[in-house]
Design a protein around this motif. Structure first.
Motif, PDB file in Angstrom:
ATOM      1  N   ARG A   4       0.711  -1.686   0.023  1.00  0.00           N
ATOM      2  CA  ARG A   4       0.190   0.206   0.523  1.00  0.00           C
ATOM      3  C   ARG A   4       1.080   1.344   0.185  1.00  0.00           C
ATOM      4  NH1 ARG A   4      -2.853  -1.346   4.886  1.00  0.00           N
ATOM      5  NH2 ARG A   4      -0.578  -2.178   5.310  1.00  0.00           N
ATOM      6  N   ALA A   5       1.987   1.005   0.598  1.00  0.00           N
ATOM      7  CA  ALA A   5       2.935   2.704   0.401  1.00  0.00           C
ATOM      8  C   ALA A   5       3.191   2.737  -0.578  1.00  0.00           C
ATOM      9  CB  ALA A   5       4.169   1.971   2.146  1.00  0.00           C
ATOM     10  N   ASP A   6       3.676   2.183  -1.552  1.00  0.00           N
ATOM     11  CA  ASP A   6       4.807   3.386  -2.438  1.00  0.00           C
ATOM     12  C   ASP A   6       5.058   2.270  -3.575  1.00  0.00           C
ATOM     13  OD1 ASP A   6       5.935   0.446  -2.028  1.00  0.00           O
ATOM     14  OD2 ASP A   6       8.021   1.906  -1.048  1.00  0.00           O
ATOM     15  N   THR A   8       5.706  -0.303  -4.589  1.00  0.00           N
ATOM     16  CA  THR A   8       7.391  -1.244  -4.478  1.00  0.00           C
ATOM     17  C   THR A   8       6.850  -2.887  -4.492  1.00  0.00           C
ATOM     18  OG1 THR A   8       7.980   0.428  -3.698  1.00  0.00           O
ATOM     19  CG2 THR A   8       9.520  -1.686  -4.405  1.00  0.00           C
ATOM     20  N   GLU A 104      12.680  -7.969  11.194  1.00  0.00           N
ATOM     21  CA  GLU A 104      11.936  -6.669  10.475  1.00  0.00           C
ATOM     22  C   GLU A 104      13.393  -5.670  10.114  1.00  0.00           C
ATOM     23  OE1 GLU A 104       9.011  -3.950  10.997  1.00  0.00           O
ATOM     24  OE2 GLU A 104       8.168  -5.466  11.726  1.00  0.00           O
ATOM     25  N   LEU A 105      14.748  -5.836  12.027  1.00  0.00           N
ATOM     26  CA  LEU A 105      15.708  -5.813  12.246  1.00  0.00           C
ATOM     27  C   LEU A 105      17.157  -6.253  11.428  1.00  0.00           C
ATOM     28  CD1 LEU A 105      14.986  -3.872  15.037  1.00  0.00           C
ATOM     29  CD2 LEU A 105      15.178  -3.042  13.247  1.00  0.00           C
ATOM     30  N   ALA A 136       6.966 -13.779   8.316  1.00  0.00           N
ATOM     31  CA  ALA A 136       5.609 -12.535   8.259  1.00  0.00           C
ATOM     32  C   ALA A 136       7.182 -11.535   8.146  1.00  0.00           C
ATOM     33  CB  ALA A 136       5.076 -11.861   8.999  1.00  0.00           C
ATOM     34  N   GLN A 140       7.504  -8.810   5.356  1.00  0.00           N
ATOM     35  CA  GLN A 140       7.539  -6.932   5.099  1.00  0.00           C
ATOM     36  C   GLN A 140       8.735  -6.135   5.630  1.00  0.00           C
ATOM     37  OE1 GLN A 140       5.527  -5.241   6.828  1.00  0.00           O
ATOM     38  NE2 GLN A 140       6.833  -3.401   6.524  1.00  0.00           N
ATOM     39  N   SER A 141       9.744  -6.640   5.728  1.00  0.00           N
ATOM     40  CA  SER A 141      11.156  -6.127   5.503  1.00  0.00           C
ATOM     41  C   SER A 141      11.937  -6.262   4.165  1.00  0.00           C
ATOM     42  CB  SER A 141      12.113  -5.317   6.586  1.00  0.00           C
ATOM     43  OG  SER A 141      12.428  -7.678   6.672  1.00  0.00           O
ATOM     44  N   ARG A 142      11.361  -6.883   3.315  1.00  0.00           N
ATOM     45  CA  ARG A 142      12.174  -7.623   2.231  1.00  0.00           C
ATOM     46  C   ARG A 142      13.476  -7.897   1.920  1.00  0.00           C
ATOM     47  NH1 ARG A 142       9.082  -2.117  -0.138  1.00  0.00           N
ATOM     48  NH2 ARG A 142       6.851  -2.526   0.243  1.00  0.00           N
ATOM     49  N   ARG A 143      13.426  -9.051   2.602  1.00  0.00           N
ATOM     50  CA  ARG A 143      15.157  -9.383   2.677  1.00  0.00           C
ATOM     51  C   ARG A 143      14.505 -10.156   2.030  1.00  0.00           C
ATOM     52  NH1 ARG A 143      17.536  -6.632   6.329  1.00  0.00           N
ATOM     53  NH2 ARG A 143      16.329  -5.114   7.982  1.00  0.00           N
TER      54      ARG A 143
ATOM     55  N   ARG B 117      -3.471   8.647   4.575  1.00  0.00           N
ATOM     56  CA  ARG B 117      -3.595   7.548   3.730  1.00  0.00           C
ATOM     57  C   ARG B 117      -4.013   7.137   5.272  1.00  0.00           C
ATOM     58  NH1 ARG B 117       2.201   6.516   0.717  1.00  0.00           N
ATOM     59  NH2 ARG B 117       1.033   7.391  -0.893  1.00  0.00           N
ATOM     60  N   ALA B 194       1.573   2.395   8.031  1.00  0.00           N
ATOM     61  CA  ALA B 194       1.390   1.402   7.412  1.00  0.00           C
ATOM     62  C   ALA B 194       1.837   1.767   6.204  1.00  0.00           C
ATOM     63  CB  ALA B 194       0.617   1.057   7.665  1.00  0.00           C
ATOM     64  N   GLU B 195       1.024   2.780   6.117  1.00  0.00           N
ATOM     65  CA  GLU B 195       0.708   3.670   4.433  1.00  0.00           C
ATOM     66  C   GLU B 195       1.908   4.302   3.855  1.00  0.00           C
ATOM     67  OE1 GLU B 195      -1.433   3.621   6.574  1.00  0.00           O
ATOM     68  OE2 GLU B 195      -3.133   1.974   5.965  1.00  0.00           O
ATOM     69  N   GLY B 196       2.072   4.978   4.586  1.00  0.00           N
ATOM     70  CA  GLY B 196       3.354   5.888   4.413  1.00  0.00           C
ATOM     71  C   GLY B 196       3.856   7.336   4.408  1.00  0.00           C
ATOM     72  N   ALA B 216      17.145   1.501   9.164  1.00  0.00           N
ATOM     73  CA  ALA B 216      17.677   0.132   8.947  1.00  0.00           C
ATOM     74  C   ALA B 216      18.376  -0.390   7.509  1.00  0.00           C
ATOM     75  CB  ALA B 216      16.686  -1.134   9.876  1.00  0.00           C
ATOM     76  N   GLY B 218      16.145  -2.882   6.165  1.00  0.00           N
ATOM     77  CA  GLY B 218      14.796  -3.056   5.294  1.00  0.00           C
ATOM     78  C   GLY B 218      13.764  -2.272   5.481  1.00  0.00           C
ATOM     79  N   ARG B 219      13.049  -2.799   5.272  1.00  0.00           N
ATOM     80  CA  ARG B 219      11.826  -1.825   5.221  1.00  0.00           C
ATOM     81  C   ARG B 219      11.583  -2.096   7.078  1.00  0.00           C
ATOM     82  NH1 ARG B 219       9.498   1.132   1.019  1.00  0.00           N
ATOM     83  NH2 ARG B 219      11.438   1.065  -0.175  1.00  0.00           N
ATOM     84  N   LEU B 220      10.851  -1.285   7.726  1.00  0.00           N
ATOM     85  CA  LEU B 220      10.510  -1.434   8.905  1.00  0.00           C
ATOM     86  C   LEU B 220       8.828  -1.067   9.034  1.00  0.00           C
ATOM     87  CD1 LEU B 220      13.414   0.400  11.092  1.00  0.00           C
ATOM     88  CD2 LEU B 220      12.650  -1.902  10.550  1.00  0.00           C
ATOM     89  N   ARG B 221       8.207  -1.725   9.935  1.00  0.00           N
ATOM     90  CA  ARG B 221       6.747  -1.534   9.822  1.00  0.00           C
ATOM     91  C   ARG B 221       6.310   0.099  11.147  1.00  0.00           C
ATOM     92  NH1 ARG B 221       6.244  -6.729  10.941  1.00  0.00           N
ATOM     93  NH2 ARG B 221       4.334  -8.286   9.612  1.00  0.00           N
TER      94      ARG B 221
END
Lengths: 237, 237
Positions: A4-6, A8, A104-105, A136, A140-143, B117, B194-196, B216, B218-221
């Motif tokens: 939803r964010a961007d 990607t 995530e980190l 999950a 989320q963090s696309r690792r 958003r 969350a949606e940016g 970080a 990666g992408r973080l919540r």
């Protein structure tokens, strides 16, 4: 598949990535995520990982029943710096949060340790459940690397399994504030359970080269200290 | 009153601390905590705070019914460095975690912002609930200052209410990695929902001096970024 964010694409997790050109059917969970949650359409691309450094670009072919896709490209990401965290039992459901945030980190390995004052137990400490939470966090963090969760062990066994070298830190409100970032290839943190490490356990950690490190000017819960330590480590990248 | 970890007394929260020599009856919640959870006995001491810098040493007199105590000493802790966090809505129950961790890490103020958003809503975003969570974080971390939670506002209103000066950081995976610790007296972080944030919202933040900061690789919540930012800030103490 859009987050939803961007816009990607998100990331799906597959046991293996197959070869470029191969057609694959996504497992039920991932298929649901792609077709129902993200509402991806045939023709869109998405990124898949095996959680072991492999990253594939997939082209969606079919989304009505189980999602079907063609593997277009596979590459491997080298493992960079690694954070290992040796952690006493947090209270109950806090284990889920701990694992999600560590994933995530970008922490490499979680070593849950049973100590004199606390044991990992209950539904929230089940390895299969924790693994799903880590997955999950990876999506989320696309690792490209999944947080590895070791079997619960005693402190001595966990210490014996640590990699040689690197830096070792014990979260402790009375420790020193670290100077600078974590730059070593392997950096190991140790966080006591809610009830704290015993004096003997602290001595074992110190004998293994753990230096006391203060993360904040107040007392932190087990999972808060673990996440704060991982946040410090993540800034060193 | 002993915490399980190390025999150090926990901390109770009182609306006002009274004068040294005064006898007070603890409110129901605190009384329950002291007599049932910690099983404190008459004659033991405990520490109380008003969450506004006041810290009192109390001597327990009576624990059978409501806990009664004598105020032995009152001191005031000066406010040191302050972290303010402007934060978009996390998903559902994640707001509780966000608030608990910010309180433990010693953040001064949370400014929940509704953005294009995402809006703060539902039971988990109720001010009274979030305040109780912040109070639990204060007790846990034994602080003298309670995390202040502002009323939900739009981004422009929140920006207009920020203190002048200090440093301002926008959590952004494409930002720079900060050099060194947060040493300014006031440090403000901004984390999107969350949606940016939208492009226009980012432009508003940048116009107000917010610099993009990567926490970080990666992408973080939303709540993870907020906690990672607060962890970075906490290390600067």
């Amino acid at each position: 598949m859009r987050s939803r964010a961007d816009g990607t694409p998100g990331r799906v997790l597959l046991a293996t990535l197959a070869e470029p050109g191969a057609e694959i059917v996504l497992p039920d969970d991932e298929s649901h995520y792609v077709t129902r949650v993200c509402r991806a359409r045939p023709g869109e691309t998405l990124t898949a990982t095996d959680g072991r450094g492999g990253v594939a670009r997939l082209r969606l072919l079919e989304t009505r029943a189980a999602a079907r896709a063609r593997v277009e490209e596979v590459r491997r990401e080298a493992r960079g710096r690694e954070a290992w965290l040796l952690c006493g039992a947090p209270e109950g459901p806090r284990a889920d949060w701990l694992v999600e945030k560590l994933a995530e980190l970008g922490v490499a390995r979680l070593l849950p340790v049973d100590t004199a004052r606390a044991r990992w137990q209950g539904a929230h400490a089940r390895p299969d459940r924790l693994r799903r939470v880590a997955e999950a966090g990876l999506r989320q963090s696309r690792r490209a690397w999944l947080l590895g969760i070791e079997t619960v062990a005693g402190l001595d066994a966990a210490l014996a399994g640590l990699p040689a070298g690197g830096s070792r830190w014990l979260a402790d409100p009375d420790g020193i504030r670290p100077r600078g970032a974590a730059s070593e290839r392997v950096c190991v943190g140790a966080v006591g359970p809610a009830e704290g490490f015993t004096t003997a356990e602290r001595a074992s950690l110190e004998a293994c080269g753990f230096a006391a490190m203060s993360l904040a000017d107040g007392r932190l819960r087990c999972e808060t200290a673990a996440i704060a330590w991982a946040s410090w480590w993540a800034l060193g990248a």
